[in-house]
Design an enzyme around this catalytic site. Sequence first.
Site, mmCIF file in Angstrom:
data_model
loop_
_atom_site.group_PDB
_atom_site.id
_atom_site.type_symbol
_atom_site.label_atom_id
_atom_site.label_comp_id
_atom_site.label_asym_id
_atom_site.label_seq_id
_atom_site.Cartn_x
_atom_site.Cartn_y
_atom_site.Cartn_z
ATOM 1 N N HIS A 194 -10.894 4.671 18.563
ATOM 2 C CA HIS A 194 -10.209 3.530 19.179
ATOM 3 C C HIS A 194 -10.798 3.147 20.539
ATOM 4 O O HIS A 194 -10.834 1.966 20.882
ATOM 5 C CB HIS A 194 -8.706 3.812 19.262
ATOM 6 C CG HIS A 194 -8.038 3.809 17.930
ATOM 7 N ND1 HIS A 194 -7.653 4.953 17.277
ATOM 8 C CD2 HIS A 194 -7.715 2.774 17.096
ATOM 9 C CE1 HIS A 194 -7.117 4.644 16.108
ATOM 10 N NE2 HIS A 194 -7.129 3.334 15.981
ATOM 11 N N ASP B 47 -0.837 0.744 13.419
ATOM 12 C CA ASP B 47 -0.436 2.015 14.022
ATOM 13 C C ASP B 47 -0.292 1.925 15.536
ATOM 14 O O ASP B 47 0.227 2.847 16.173
ATOM 15 C CB ASP B 47 -1.422 3.121 13.653
ATOM 16 C CG ASP B 47 -2.868 2.746 13.950
ATOM 17 O OD1 ASP B 47 -3.124 2.064 14.960
ATOM 18 O OD2 ASP B 47 -3.753 3.146 13.172
ATOM 19 N N ASP C 214 -9.416 -4.664 13.121
ATOM 20 C CA ASP C 214 -9.304 -3.248 12.739
ATOM 21 C C ASP C 214 -8.709 -3.117 11.342
ATOM 22 O O ASP C 214 -7.672 -2.477 11.140
ATOM 23 C CB ASP C 214 -8.438 -2.515 13.771
ATOM 24 C CG ASP C 214 -8.467 -1.007 13.587
ATOM 25 O OD1 ASP C 214 -9.404 -0.504 12.942
ATOM 26 O OD2 ASP C 214 -7.543 -0.333 14.083
ATOM 27 N N ASP D 140 -0.144 -12.022 6.820
ATOM 28 C CA ASP D 140 -1.528 -11.936 6.376
ATOM 29 C C ASP D 140 -2.428 -12.552 7.438
ATOM 30 O O ASP D 140 -2.208 -13.698 7.870
ATOM 31 C CB ASP D 140 -1.694 -12.670 5.050
ATOM 32 C CG ASP D 140 -3.125 -12.668 4.569
ATOM 33 O OD1 ASP D 140 -3.567 -11.647 4.025
ATOM 34 O OD2 ASP D 140 -3.812 -13.696 4.767
ATOM 35 N N ALA D 141 -3.430 -11.822 7.879
ATOM 36 C CA ALA D 141 -4.269 -12.278 8.980
ATOM 37 C C ALA D 141 -5.001 -13.574 8.637
ATOM 38 O O ALA D 141 -5.130 -14.471 9.484
ATOM 39 C CB ALA D 141 -5.282 -11.192 9.349
ATOM 40 N N GLN E 182 0.830 -1.194 0.000
ATOM 41 C CA GLN E 182 0.000 0.000 0.000
ATOM 42 C C GLN E 182 0.873 1.256 0.000
ATOM 43 O O GLN E 182 2.079 1.194 0.232
ATOM 44 C CB GLN E 182 -0.895 0.013 1.244
ATOM 45 C CG GLN E 182 -0.125 -0.044 2.553
ATOM 46 C CD GLN E 182 -0.970 -0.486 3.718
ATOM 47 O OE1 GLN E 182 -2.190 -0.538 3.652
ATOM 48 N NE2 GLN E 182 -0.328 -0.828 4.824
#
Length: 519
Positions: free
Chosen positions: A286, A310, A382, A364-365, A256
């Site tokens: 959050h 983040d 998230d 990768d989830a 990205q």
Amino acid sequence: MSHRDLASVEPASRVRPAEVALLASVFIVAACGLVYELAAGALASYLLGDSILQFSTVIGSYLFAMGVGSYLSRFFERQLVAHFLRIELLVGLVGGLMPAALFALHTLAAGSFRFALYLMVFTVGVLVGLEIPLVMRILKRHFRDRYALSHLVSQVLTFDYLGALAVSIAFPLLLVPQLGLIRSGVMFGLLNAAVAVWALWLFRGELRHRLAHALACALTVAALAAAFAGAERVSTWAEDRFYGDTILYSETSAYQRVVVTASHVGVRLFLNGNLQFHSRDEYRYHEALVHPAMAAHGAPKQVLVLGGGDGMAVREVLKHPGVERVTLVELDPHMTTLFAEQPLLRQLNADSLHSPKLRLVNADAFTWLEQNAALFDVIVIDFPDPTNFAIGKLYTTSFYKLVDEHLNAGGYAVVQTTSPLIARKSFWTVATTLEAVGLATTPYHAHVPSFGEWGFILASHRPYLMPTALPPGLRFLNLQGLPALFDFPPDMTRLPTGVNRLSNQMLVQTYEEEWGKAH
């Protein structure tokens, strides 16, 4: 066979320098053409969204244009080398400058971006389509003693496909991460120009107007060299205009485009041009994402955060002192490195990425859940919104089944789920999809000024009970106001929707339609 016969065969079988140069040029031409194609597709994905649609239409347009170019090559009968030289210079200029031109155009006149994108892709495709037939005819004309037609075609196509293979590997792993899209385009434009210079030298004896050709080569190389040197300035100028703030950090990873901006009102994070948070109100998002699930559980010890590189969600999780381990699975190492090292960003996430309780995994989830068997009390999901199929797979029944398998019997999962006001059908599609795998859902929403009304969905195998306590020091949530988050006004109430499956990915299209109307 006599020695004389052998001597007569040897010159025909010896590989000649001009022949090697032309075959090498096929390799370079194929590599350059694919770079321009991939750069256009990547840039369209960053700026227009829906990567599968953008890559599909860009590649289709490019291949069609190559066919047009191949057809038009039949009309080039004389001065083949001169035509080849001119085409190489044009491909180098148009293709090499295309990423910079499109990036600047999107900043200055976004409405004409799509038209300009396909016009430039078509132009480059036609020129690349002209190249290979001309090379084959030049080889045939100059080395007719060496090549039967079948052998000529196989030689040219071999080098053509090898060039494409080399670039298809280098583009995501080396070129974009190290050079960026603009410099990658310009560098390969210079390679096209180098092929033209090489052709000028090799065939100097048969070219007319050699001085004019040499001047054209020199001007093209100079223009591309200047563009390469100024690529960073172009990128900074375009992004400053596009984002409206000072760019603190901009990097194109393998996954990205990551941009962090700063102004007098705060810090913003953008992924592929989409706002992910604003420091002035990210605490609202959050806190709403994390604490309704964490506080309702009562005593979560093992917590999984999927996405959220983040560190903001991890920051909120760590406000619960009973947590023993937080596992953060984030695809892009650029994100976690940036937010673990940049002082201003570390301040925003309260140094959560350096917590001794944190286990950081860059993976990768979907794949990580398939390959691991650990169970968790709370799973915080998230991810960015489902703007394309690569992200959309993380909102499917296939993914939510994996989430369910990793959730303790009394555990909660929570999913950030776009705006129930702007993308109402998309929001409730996620709820329907979670329910399709056997999870009970409890939707809620919160107002985040940078985003508007934003939605979340709790999923579990037990009824949701309103928490009786929240961590101290929260800036947005309190026990008195918490029930209001679960109340939906008429314009956000549930709609009947289908189930988002890996085989249909209906959510991506629904999301694009709803947010497209909003803009």
